[in-house]
Each structure stands twice: as C-alpha cells, then as structure tokens.
Design a protein around this motif. Structure first.
Motif, PDB file in Angstrom:
ATOM      1  N   UNK A 182       0.813  -1.224   0.000  1.00 37.09           N
ATOM      2  CA  UNK A 182       0.000   0.000   0.000  1.00 37.09           C
ATOM      3  C   UNK A 182       0.846   1.273   0.000  1.00 37.09           C
ATOM      4  N   UNK A 183       1.808   1.365   0.930  1.00 35.22           N
ATOM      5  CA  UNK A 183       2.571   2.611   1.063  1.00 35.22           C
ATOM      6  C   UNK A 183       3.358   2.932  -0.196  1.00 35.22           C
ATOM      7  N   UNK A 184       4.054   1.912  -0.740  1.00 38.09           N
ATOM      8  CA  UNK A 184       4.831   2.125  -1.960  1.00 38.09           C
ATOM      9  C   UNK A 184       3.923   2.487  -3.127  1.00 38.09           C
ATOM     10  N   UNK A 185       2.752   1.872  -3.145  1.00 30.56           N
ATOM     11  CA  UNK A 185       1.800   2.131  -4.219  1.00 30.56           C
ATOM     12  C   UNK A 185       1.368   3.600  -4.196  1.00 30.56           C
ATOM     13  N   UNK A 186       1.016   4.088  -3.021  1.00 32.56           N
ATOM     14  CA  UNK A 186       0.646   5.499  -2.883  1.00 32.56           C
ATOM     15  C   UNK A 186       1.829   6.406  -3.232  1.00 32.56           C
ATOM     16  N   UNK A 187       3.037   5.985  -2.843  1.00 30.40           N
ATOM     17  CA  UNK A 187       4.221   6.809  -3.119  1.00 30.40           C
ATOM     18  C   UNK A 187       4.430   6.983  -4.623  1.00 30.40           C
ATOM     19  N   UNK A 188       4.304   5.886  -5.377  1.00 28.03           N
ATOM     20  CA  UNK A 188       4.474   5.978  -6.839  1.00 28.03           C
ATOM     21  C   UNK A 188       3.365   6.854  -7.434  1.00 28.03           C
ATOM     22  N   UNK A 189       2.128   6.649  -6.953  1.00 30.72           N
ATOM     23  CA  UNK A 189       1.004   7.454  -7.464  1.00 30.72           C
ATOM     24  C   UNK A 189       1.228   8.948  -7.207  1.00 30.72           C
ATOM     25  N   UNK A 190       1.704   9.265  -6.002  1.00 33.51           N
ATOM     26  CA  UNK A 190       1.939  10.679  -5.675  1.00 33.51           C
ATOM     27  C   UNK A 190       3.017  11.269  -6.587  1.00 33.51           C
ATOM     28  N   UNK A 191       4.078  10.476  -6.830  1.00 35.17           N
ATOM     29  CA  UNK A 191       5.162  10.925  -7.701  1.00 35.17           C
ATOM     30  C   UNK A 191       4.639  11.234  -9.099  1.00 35.17           C
ATOM     31  N   UNK A 192       3.851  10.295  -9.637  1.00 37.03           N
ATOM     32  CA  UNK A 192       3.318  10.469 -10.995  1.00 37.03           C
ATOM     33  C   UNK A 192       2.366  11.670 -11.033  1.00 37.03           C
ATOM     34  N   UNK A 193       1.563  11.842  -9.986  1.00 33.65           N
ATOM     35  CA  UNK A 193       0.646  12.986  -9.942  1.00 33.65           C
ATOM     36  C   UNK A 193       1.387  14.315  -9.890  1.00 33.65           C
ATOM     37  N   UNK A 194       2.499  14.345  -9.144  1.00 38.95           N
ATOM     38  CA  UNK A 194       3.294  15.573  -9.089  1.00 38.95           C
ATOM     39  C   UNK A 194       3.892  15.886 -10.453  1.00 38.95           C
ATOM     40  N   UNK A 195       4.410  14.847 -11.113  1.00 38.54           N
ATOM     41  CA  UNK A 195       4.968  15.046 -12.455  1.00 38.54           C
ATOM     42  C   UNK A 195       3.882  15.506 -13.430  1.00 38.54           C
ATOM     43  N   UNK A 196       2.698  14.906 -13.297  1.00 33.15           N
ATOM     44  CA  UNK A 196       1.587  15.264 -14.179  1.00 33.15           C
ATOM     45  C   UNK A 196       1.212  16.726 -13.979  1.00 33.15           C
ATOM     46  N   UNK A 197       1.138  17.122 -12.716  1.00 30.55           N
ATOM     47  CA  UNK A 197       0.771  18.498 -12.377  1.00 30.55           C
ATOM     48  C   UNK A 197       1.718  19.496 -13.043  1.00 30.55           C
ATOM     49  N   UNK A 198       3.043  19.217 -12.946  1.00 24.59           N
ATOM     50  CA  UNK A 198       3.994  20.167 -13.531  1.00 24.59           C
ATOM     51  C   UNK A 198       4.016  20.085 -15.051  1.00 24.59           C
ATOM     52  N   UNK A 199       3.500  18.997 -15.621  1.00 22.23           N
ATOM     53  CA  UNK A 199       3.434  18.884 -17.086  1.00 22.23           C
ATOM     54  C   UNK A 199       2.072  19.337 -17.615  1.00 22.23           C
ATOM     55  N   UNK A 200       1.215  19.840 -16.696  1.00 17.32           N
ATOM     56  CA  UNK A 200      -0.104  20.298 -17.105  1.00 17.32           C
ATOM     57  C   UNK A 200      -1.071  19.174 -17.444  1.00 17.32           C
ATOM     58  N   UNK A 201      -0.781  17.972 -16.944  1.00 20.81           N
ATOM     59  CA  UNK A 201      -1.675  16.831 -17.177  1.00 20.81           C
ATOM     60  C   UNK A 201      -2.574  16.618 -15.957  1.00 20.81           C
ATOM     61  N   UNK A 202      -3.772  16.038 -16.164  1.00 11.78           N
ATOM     62  CA  UNK A 202      -4.636  15.760 -15.010  1.00 11.78           C
ATOM     63  C   UNK A 202      -4.060  14.636 -14.141  1.00 11.78           C
TER      64      UNK A 202
END
Ligand SMILES: [Zn+2]
Length: 263
Positions: free
Chosen positions: A135-155
């Motif tokens: 669970x924890x690692x899964x959330x960590x990867x999701x958060x990372x991808x979401x942060x990258x998406x945010x800075x790339x203007x992706x949802x």
C-alpha cells in the motif's frame, strides 16, 4: 451492473464461452472489462473482446506478478501495442505492486508501475491498479506520478484500486487521492471486515468487479466466478449503505461509466 475486472480470456471459459456471455447478459450485466496481465495475453484479451460484439472491453498492462527478468522486453511490446494507431484499449491494467509472494523484483515493479502510469497519463486513460502488501509504496508511486503530471499540465491519475480489501484508513486515502475502490466477492466472505471498513466511504467512489475466475462470492465460493454473481456483492453493499440493491446497481454502474468513460 458493470464488471470492471474480469479475466474472461482465462482458459476456464474457453469451452463454453458463448453461453457464459449470454448468461451474464441475461443476469443483468451491462458490460465487462477484461484486463491484460502481460505481453503474451494481449491477443487472447483482444480475441475474446472481438467475439463479444462490443460487450467486452479490453485493457492492457503488465501485472506486477509477471515482472521477471524479461520485464523491459514485455513493457516494450505493451507500449508499442498501447500507442499503435487505432489502439482499442479502455484502460491501462492491471498494473501495480505485489510483494505478497516475492520481492525479488521490487524495484523493477516500482519502475514498471511508474512507466505504465505515465503512459496512461499520456493516453488519457484510466488505470486498473493491483496492490498487494504494498500500500505505502503504491501510494508513493502514485503521488510521484501525480506531481509530475501536475507540472506537465496533465490531469491526476484516474484509477481503481482493484479487489480492494484494505482498512478503513486505506479506503479513505484512496478516496482522498480521487481514486475508486473495486469491490468484489471478498465482501461476502465470512469473517471479512470489509463491510465495516466501508462505513463512511462514499458510494460514489465504488465500482463492482469479480476478478473472475477468482474471488467467487458466497454462496458460490470455490466455483468458477462469473460477472452475474455480482448480485451477491450488491446485497452486501446494500447492507453497508442501507440502500436497495437497485440503488447500489444504479450508482456503481454510473461510477464505472464515469471512470472508464463508457457511453
Ligand atoms: Zn485481475
């Protein structure tokens, strides 16, 4: 009812495939989503979907348990098929992390999960996530991808945590990340605490699934699972939410249509 996770390409359905399909239609199942698990079952998934007249919808992905020495070759194949023109996939999945039986390829699992989430972002597709003892690692990867998406203007990632059976706190975290919970036969198992864990979790965040041929609900536990048995899952959810099975059906079907953009 929409079954958001059903392995109908499994050989256990090969012999009576046509009658299995008509039994699900007769049993009130509107659509069935068929996940991919690696590079070798892509064609099997597409084959069953093409024989269903649009009733089955295909997904593609590399399942964490299938991440072995050849993982990068497998990912290359999956990427090529996903990005090919006219690619028919409704989702990327099932992908994620699974530390339950083997952690030899833990780092590779994380890398493959990350890459495939990025592809889903690029293709603007929802994701079917498999997370077991991770669970924890899964959330960590999701958060990372979401942060990258945010800075790339992706949802942010749109996804379902498939076969959810975690704690109330984990369910709440899933909802807080804007994700959905895939609820299946586990909720009918004796001694399963999932019904209690779902108290206070909005029904608007729940989709139905089977994970067939596995996870068969009571009273068919031990037999081959089928999408029409989701009525037993709906009965359990009725108890949790104090709503009729019809209301559970209407809301979870609407949720699945929203998440997977099913017309
Ligand atoms: Zn599955």
């Amino acid at each position: 009812m929409i079954d958001t996770h059903c392995h109908l390409d499994d050989p256990v359905y090969a012999e009576d495939f046509e009658s299995v399909l008509s039994a699900q239609q007769a049993g009130g199942v509107e659509r069935i989503l068929v996940p991919g698990v690696d590079a070798t079952n892509i064609d099997a998934v597409l084959d069953v979907c093409s024989r269903s007249n649009g009733y089955l919808l295909p997904a593609i992905g590399l399942h964490p348990e299938n991440i072995l020495a050849d993982w990068e070759t497998q990912l290359d194949t999956i990427r090529t098929r996903l990005f090919a023109s006219g690619s028919p996939y409704i989702a990327v999945g099932e992908i994620g992390l699974d530390y339950h039986t083997d952690t030899t390829y833990k780092r590779e699992q994380q890398e493959a999960f990350h890459r495939q989430l990025r592809w889903a972002q690029e293709k603007d597709l929802p994701v079917m996530i498999h997370s077991r003892d991770a669970t924890e690692d899964c959330f960590a990867v999701l958060r990372e991808v979401n942060e990258e998406a945010l800075s790339a203007g992706l949802p942010a990632v749109r996804a379902v945590m498939h076969c959810f059976s975690g704690s109330h706190e984990t369910a709440q975290q899933v909802v807080d990340m804007g994700l959905y919970l895939g609820i299946g036969g586990v909720i009918t198992f004796k001694n399963c605490k999932l019904k209690e864990h779902l108290h206070g979790i909005p029904l608007e965040r729940i989709v139905l699934e089977t994970d067939a041929p596995y996870m068969t609900p009571v009273p068919y536990r031990g037999k081959r699972n089928e999408s029409r048995y989701m009525t037993y899952v709906m009965d359990a959810l009725s108890e949790v939410y104090g709503l009729s099975p019809e209301e559970i059906d209407r809301q979870t079907t609407a949720n699945a249509k929203t998440l997977f953009r099913i017309p």
